[in-house]
Motif scaffolding. Structure first.
Motif, PDB file in Angstrom:
ATOM      1  N   GLY A  68       6.809   5.505  -2.957  1.00 52.76           N
ATOM      2  CA  GLY A  68       7.649   4.385  -2.580  1.00 52.76           C
ATOM      3  C   GLY A  68       8.707   4.242  -3.279  1.00 52.76           C
ATOM      4  O   GLY A  68       8.729   4.394  -4.813  1.00 52.76           O
ATOM      5  N   HIS A 165       4.730   7.437   3.013  1.00 51.27           N
ATOM      6  CA  HIS A 165       5.303   7.237   1.947  1.00 51.27           C
ATOM      7  C   HIS A 165       6.501   6.316   2.251  1.00 51.27           C
ATOM      8  O   HIS A 165       6.983   6.352   3.268  1.00 51.27           O
ATOM      9  CB  HIS A 165       5.760   8.452   1.335  1.00 51.27           C
ATOM     10  CG  HIS A 165       4.926   9.444   0.859  1.00 51.27           C
ATOM     11  ND1 HIS A 165       3.997   9.208  -0.274  1.00 51.27           N
ATOM     12  CD2 HIS A 165       4.483  10.607   1.161  1.00 51.27           C
ATOM     13  CE1 HIS A 165       3.127  10.240  -0.342  1.00 51.27           C
ATOM     14  NE2 HIS A 165       3.270  11.188   0.594  1.00 51.27           N
ATOM     15  N   TYR A 167      10.067   4.257   1.910  1.00 55.73           N
ATOM     16  CA  TYR A 167      11.482   3.952   1.072  1.00 55.73           C
ATOM     17  C   TYR A 167      12.262   3.056   1.843  1.00 55.73           C
ATOM     18  O   TYR A 167      12.661   3.269   3.010  1.00 55.73           O
ATOM     19  CB  TYR A 167      11.974   5.499   0.877  1.00 55.73           C
ATOM     20  CG  TYR A 167      11.555   6.317   0.219  1.00 55.73           C
ATOM     21  CD1 TYR A 167      10.348   7.075   0.505  1.00 55.73           C
ATOM     22  CD2 TYR A 167      12.122   6.926  -0.939  1.00 55.73           C
ATOM     23  CE1 TYR A 167       9.684   7.993  -0.491  1.00 55.73           C
ATOM     24  CE2 TYR A 167      11.493   7.685  -2.068  1.00 55.73           C
ATOM     25  CZ  TYR A 167      10.449   8.247  -1.628  1.00 55.73           C
ATOM     26  OH  TYR A 167       9.921   9.000  -2.633  1.00 55.73           O
ATOM     27  N   ALA A 172      16.307   4.379   1.279  1.00 56.63           N
ATOM     28  CA  ALA A 172      15.863   4.958   2.384  1.00 56.63           C
ATOM     29  C   ALA A 172      16.395   6.507   2.462  1.00 56.63           C
ATOM     30  O   ALA A 172      15.861   7.519   2.895  1.00 56.63           O
ATOM     31  CB  ALA A 172      15.973   4.376   3.602  1.00 56.63           C
ATOM     32  N   GLN A 176      14.454  11.483   2.713  1.00 57.30           N
ATOM     33  CA  GLN A 176      14.264  11.231   4.166  1.00 57.30           C
ATOM     34  C   GLN A 176      13.265  12.185   4.689  1.00 57.30           C
ATOM     35  O   GLN A 176      12.689  12.097   5.751  1.00 57.30           O
ATOM     36  CB  GLN A 176      15.703  11.408   4.750  1.00 57.30           C
ATOM     37  CG  GLN A 176      16.484  10.125   4.519  1.00 57.30           C
ATOM     38  CD  GLN A 176      17.969  10.384   5.077  1.00 57.30           C
ATOM     39  OE1 GLN A 176      18.357  11.554   5.082  1.00 57.30           O
ATOM     40  NE2 GLN A 176      18.724   9.294   5.303  1.00 57.30           N
ATOM     41  N   ALA A 179       9.795  10.119   3.748  1.00 57.58           N
ATOM     42  CA  ALA A 179       9.576   8.714   4.255  1.00 57.58           C
ATOM     43  C   ALA A 179       9.115   8.332   5.464  1.00 57.58           C
ATOM     44  O   ALA A 179       9.437   9.249   6.516  1.00 57.58           O
ATOM     45  CB  ALA A 179      10.999   7.876   4.385  1.00 57.58           C
TER      46      ALA A 179
END
Ligand SMILES: O=C(O)C(=O)C[C@]1(C(=O)O)C=C[C@@H](O)C=C1
Length: 180
Positions: A68, A165, A167, A172, A176, A179
Motif C-alpha cells: 500500500g 493492494h 494506493y 494512486a 496502477q 492497485a
C-alpha cells in the motif's frame, strides 16, 4: 497392575511428532507459504488452511504480503497519522482482515516526512502486539514526495490473485497495474 509410564510417554511423543510432520507436509503441498502456483484456490472442504494457520500463528491460511501507499498532505504529525490511518483501514477492509490476522507491518516514509513515525498510527488503530518497523525510502531524484508506503504480512485464505493492494491519494499513480 501398574501403568507402563515409559511406554505411554513414548507413544504420546510419537503421536505429537506424527501430527507435526503431517501438518508440515500438508501445508507445503498447496496453498502454503511456498506454493508458487498463482491463484490456486483451496478445495471446498480443505483442512490444509487450518493446519497452515496453526503454522503461521494467525487465525487463517497462508501468509501473504500486501502493499500500500498514500501521500500525506504535509510534513506534520496530523497529516502523517491521518494518511497512514486511512491507508491501513483500507488495506484491512479491502482484504477482509482483522488485527489477529496480521503478522507484521513494514512502513517507509520518503525522506521529506520526518514529523512522525507511521507506526504510531498503527498502534492507535489497535496493532499493539503486531511487530512494526519504519524506515526511510530511497531518495530517488524526482520521486513523488510525502509518500508513506507499507507492506503488510498477513495470514489469509485468499489466493494471491485476490489480494487487494491499496494506493491512495497522490500515490494512486505509483502502481496502477496492481492497485485494487
Ligand atoms: O509501490 C510503490 O510504492 C512504488 O513506488 C513502486 C516501487 C517499485 O518500483 O516497485 C518503488 C519503490 C518502493 O520502494 C516500492 C515499489
Amino acid at each position: 497392575m501398574y501403568p507402563n509410564i515409559p511406554l505411554m510417554a513414548l507413544t504420546a511423543g510419537l503421536l505429537v511428532i506424527t501430527v507435526m510432520v503431517a501438518a508440515l507436509v500438508l501445508s507445503g503441498t498447496s496453498g502454503g507459504p511456498h506454493d508458487r502456483s498463482p491463484g490456486r484456490p483451496a478445495k471446498r472442504h480443505d483442512h490444509r488452511p487450518v493446519l497452515a494457520g496453526l503454522l503461521t500463528g494467525t487465525g487463517a491460511g497462508t501468509m501473504r504480503a500486501i502493499r500500500g501507499a498514500t501521500q500525506a498532505d504535509g510534513n506534520d504529525r496530523d497529516s502523517i497519522l491521518e494518511a497512514t490511518t486511512e491507508l491501513l483501514a483500507e488495506v484491512m477492509n479491502r482484504n477482509g482482515l482483522t488485527t489477529d490476522d496480521i503478522i507484521s507491518v513494514l512502513f517507509t516514509s520518503t525522506p521529506d516526512l520526518t514529523a512522525e513515525f507511521p507506526a504510531l498510527a498503527a498502534r492507535k488503530a489497535g496493532f499493539h502486539d503486531v511487530p512494526l518497523l519504519c524506515a526511510v525510502e530511497i531518495d530517488v531524484p524526482g520521486a513523488l514526495p510525502r509518500v508513506v508506503r507499507l507492506m503488510v504480512h498477513a495470514g489469509t485464505d485468499r489466493p494471491r490473485a485476490q489480494i487487494q493492494h491499496v494506493y491512495l491519494r497522490g500515490a494512486a499513480r505509483l502502481r496502477q497495474d496492481i492497485a485494487g
